[in-house]
Design a protein around this motif. Structure first.
Motif: not given
Length: 312
Positions: A176-183, A197-201, A240-246, A258-265
């Motif tokens: 899967c891909f992890l992205v921030r909420d609201g991505h 197109q969004y680039g990888f962390a 994960h912190e980078i993902l949340k801000s980009t 599906r136990i995911l870090p808070k703020g990511l989906r």
């Protein structure tokens, strides 16, 4: 030389201590592993040296270097102690509640963010006198397995093969891909180009060497699909912190339930050009293949993976 008349007076724990020090060649790490202070360990080595009648180690700037006598002793003693431990386990009957001290497991970076919690909960329940040390699976994990610094490793089925390191399938995970909420990406995408197109962390894999990018990037390269890595770190928390801000996306494995870090989906990929499921293996040193303790560890980890797979 060994005094055969006093063989019945020998303490097997001296030989066990010797085996640990021989493997680690470091007194401090050996003392932590066996649960003794460094001075106590030194006294045991001194007693064994007296009984053997020969020097076993030379102290160097890098640690404890075995002598020729030590090499010969290890080759004879280690297999015997290993078989003795297995025999005693079979006679007594292995009980997880009897485990004391550290249980050390090396984990691939994709599993490090979520697997330790599940293992900790199981160990706390079944082995209340033990505790988990969850380290990263690296290119040195095979050496750590041989030295008994780690009991088993967990990684994708992509590790360099070693004839004395056994791999056992423990389950599968969904890519899967992890992205921030609201991505901007939806929870499911049809083509990999939508994510690229969004680039990888990314997690720094560190399996064979710094710069290793893992199975998904290898698949992209084989398909000659261009991509950009915008950030890498061995620290899952940092990634994960980078993902949340980009708007970067992280190619990874979907945890069971599906136990995911808070703020990511999670974003699942439906692109038929790419694998959706990836095999996960446990890696153990061959001398532990009959160990009931090792079997318990493998079964414990399987229990985290298999229910999610079987319910698909």
């Amino acid at each position: 030389m060994v005094d055969k008349t006093n063989i019945k007076k020998w303490d097997l724990n001296l030989l066990r201590v010797f085996v640990v020090v021989y493997k680690l060649q470091n007194l401090k790490r050996a003392s932590e592993l066996v649960g003794l202070s460094a001075p106590s360990l030194s006294l045991k080595l001194a007693k064994l040296k007296e009984q053997i009648g020969a020097e076993l180690f030379f102290k160097t700037s890098k640690g404890f270097e075995p002598t020729d006598i030590a090499h010969k002793l290890f080759q004879q003693v280690e297999p015997l102690l290993s078989r003795l431990d297995d025999a005693l386990e079979n006679v007594k009957g292995f009980q997880p509640a009897d485990i004391e001290g550290a249980i050390v497991v090396d984990l691939g970076q994709h599993f490090a963010p979520w697997l330790p919690l599940s293992l900790h909960n199981i160990i706390s329940e079944q082995s209340p006198n033990a505790y988990l040390i969850a380290d990263y699976f690296t290119r040195d994990s095979a050496v750590r397995l041989r030295r008994a610094e780690v009991e088993l490793g967990i990684q994708f089925d992509q590790v360099e093969e070693h004839k004395d390191i056994l791999s056992l399938k423990i389950g599968e995970v969904e890519g899967c891909f992890l992205v921030r909420d609201g991505h901007p990406l939806s929870d499911s995408i049809e083509t990999v180009e939508q994510a690229i197109q969004y680039g990888f962390a990314m997690y720094e894999q560190n399996i064979t060497a710094v710069g290793s990018n893992g199975l998904f990037i290898e698949a992209l390269e084989q398909a000659t699909i261009p991509y950009k890595i915008r950030f890498k770190s061995p620290s899952a928390l940092t990634v994960h912190e980078i993902l949340k801000s980009t708007d970067f996306v992280l190619p990874t494995a979907l945890p069971p339930k599906r136990i995911l870090p808070k703020g990511l989906r999670a974003v699942t990929l439906k692109d038929e050009r790419f694998k959706s499921m990836f095999q996960v293996n446990a890696y153990i040193y061959q001398e532990n293949r009959y160990s009931e303790r090792c079997k318990w560890l493998v079964d414990m980890i399987k229990s985290v993976f298999l229910p999610e797979v079987l319910n698909k």
